[in-house]
Design an enzyme around this catalytic site. Structure first.
Site, PDB file in Angstrom:
ATOM      1  N   LYS A 115      58.430  58.738  45.647  1.00 12.75           N
ATOM      2  CA  LYS A 115      58.813  59.250  44.334  1.00 12.75           C
ATOM      3  C   LYS A 115      59.566  60.550  44.578  1.00 12.75           C
ATOM      4  O   LYS A 115      58.995  61.543  45.038  1.00 12.75           O
ATOM      5  CB  LYS A 115      57.596  59.500  43.452  1.00 12.75           C
ATOM      6  CG  LYS A 115      57.994  60.032  42.075  1.00 12.75           C
ATOM      7  CD  LYS A 115      56.795  60.465  41.255  1.00 12.75           C
ATOM      8  CE  LYS A 115      57.262  61.084  39.939  1.00 12.75           C
ATOM      9  NZ  LYS A 115      56.142  61.701  39.187  1.00 12.75           N
TER      10      LYS A 115
ATOM     11  N   GLY B 112      53.179  67.243  32.210  1.00 10.72           N
ATOM     12  CA  GLY B 112      51.911  67.855  31.858  1.00 10.72           C
ATOM     13  C   GLY B 112      51.770  68.319  30.426  1.00 10.72           C
ATOM     14  O   GLY B 112      50.746  68.900  30.068  1.00 10.72           O
TER      15      GLY B 112
ATOM     16  N   ALA C 108      56.003  61.191  32.951  1.00 11.14           N
ATOM     17  CA  ALA C 108      55.834  62.575  32.495  1.00 11.14           C
ATOM     18  C   ALA C 108      55.747  62.681  30.984  1.00 11.14           C
ATOM     19  O   ALA C 108      56.543  62.089  30.246  1.00 11.14           O
ATOM     20  CB  ALA C 108      56.951  63.481  33.006  1.00 11.14           C
ATOM     21  N   GLY C 109      54.751  63.428  30.534  1.00 15.07           N
ATOM     22  CA  GLY C 109      54.592  63.741  29.127  1.00 15.07           C
ATOM     23  C   GLY C 109      53.769  62.761  28.325  1.00 15.07           C
ATOM     24  O   GLY C 109      53.443  63.018  27.163  1.00 15.07           O
TER      25      GLY C 109
ATOM     26  N   ASN D  93      49.275  60.836  34.515  1.00 14.87           N
ATOM     27  CA  ASN D  93      48.358  61.646  35.315  1.00 14.87           C
ATOM     28  C   ASN D  93      47.528  62.568  34.425  1.00 14.87           C
ATOM     29  O   ASN D  93      46.341  62.342  34.192  1.00 14.87           O
ATOM     30  CB  ASN D  93      49.127  62.445  36.356  1.00 14.87           C
ATOM     31  CG  ASN D  93      48.238  63.212  37.335  1.00 14.87           C
ATOM     32  OD1 ASN D  93      48.711  63.832  38.262  1.00 14.87           O
ATOM     33  ND2 ASN D  93      46.927  63.180  37.165  1.00 14.87           N
ATOM     34  N   THR D  94      48.158  63.601  33.878  1.00 10.46           N
ATOM     35  CA  THR D  94      47.423  64.651  33.175  1.00 10.46           C
ATOM     36  C   THR D  94      46.528  64.119  32.059  1.00 10.46           C
ATOM     37  O   THR D  94      45.369  64.538  31.927  1.00 10.46           O
ATOM     38  CB  THR D  94      48.405  65.691  32.602  1.00 10.46           C
ATOM     39  OG1 THR D  94      49.164  66.254  33.676  1.00 10.46           O
ATOM     40  CG2 THR D  94      47.664  66.799  31.871  1.00 10.46           C
TER      41      THR D  94
END
Length: 260
Positions: A95, A156, A182-183, A204-205
């Site tokens: 990545k 995040g 992301a996001g 992830n987050t």
């Protein structure tokens, strides 16, 4: 079945491995998600002992590890990190992240394209993290990217898919899988991305900082599956005008039955 670089994936949910409270919680959440691809920052891998830390917590036989170049500020740094990652993990999957501004963590489009061109020539399977830019997505595909990973919103932030109009164009034009990255902060965000026609999402987050990361991972798995099923089934078109769901002809009888 999702195919990237000749590898088939039953799950369209990819997980990041940062921010978890412990390796055991991370491992349990990844198992609950039923994902097959996990991304890990090179700085979390012990180069002297690749089986240590995160590599030790997860079975290398069950997952494809997607090392990332998190922290790289330009193409040269990303290329160096990529080669270190391959030496440490034995994997050519990558990545690619080039984020020169630590405040916004937005990807540098020029340096990302330069790094992709070089790393593809070096034999890497490159999945570049990118702004939701349809022209850049085409250029990255031309450079040999195995997939493109446009951001939904800044890393995040859990703001969801704010770039949906641009991602829709990327999906429409794509010759390789599109992974929204992301996001994504809620299962509904993931479902929305999949309903749009994204091939996968990376989260992830939203999972790692949840009150119950394992339960949240399972929720995301269901949302991704539901969103994909809805896309394949064919989403109804939005309309500004109301349209009755009951038959337009006929009338109601005195006992509220329907008569033709």
């Amino acid at each position: 079945m999702l195919t990237i670089a000749g590898t088939e994936f039953k799950s369209r949910l990819f997980l990041g491995t940062g921010k978890f409270s412990s390796s055991s919680v991370m491992a349990d959440a990844i198992a609950a998600s039923e994902c097959q691809m996990v991304t890990v920052a090179l700085r979390r891998v012990n180069l002297d002992n690749p089986e240590d830390d995160i590599m030790k917590a997860l079975s290398v036989r069950e997952y494809i590890f997607l090392p990332n170049t998190s922290g790289a500020r330009n193409a040269n740094e990303a290329i160096r990190l990529a080669h270190l990652a391959r030496a440490a993990s034995g994997s050519s999957w990558l990545k690619l992240e080039v984020t020169p501004d630590p405040r916004t963590l937005l990807p540098d489009p020029v340096e990302t394209l330069l790094a992709t061109e070089k790393l593809v020539k070096d034999g890497f399977i490159v999945l570049p993290y990118m702004n939701a830019d349809p022209i850049l997505a085409l250029k990255l595909q031309d450079a040999g990217a195995a997939a493109v990973m446009p951001l939904g919103s800044p890393i995040g932030t859990n703001q969801g898919v704010l770039t949906d109009s641009m991602i829709a164009i990327i999906i429409e034009q794509a010759r390789v899988p599109v992974v929204v990255d992301a996001g994504i902060g809620a299962p509904s965000h993931a479902a929305y991305a999949m309903e749009m026609g994204a091939d996968a999402v990376l989260v992830n987050t939203a999972i790692s900082i949840a009150g119950d990361p394992v339960a949240m991972a399972a929720a995301f798995a269901k949302a991704v599956e539901a969103g994909r099923t809805a896309f394949v089934a064919g989403m109804g078109q939005r309309s500004k005008q109301a349209s009755a769901s009951s038959p337009a002809d006929g009338k109601l009888s005195s006992d509220l039955g329907f008569l033709a």
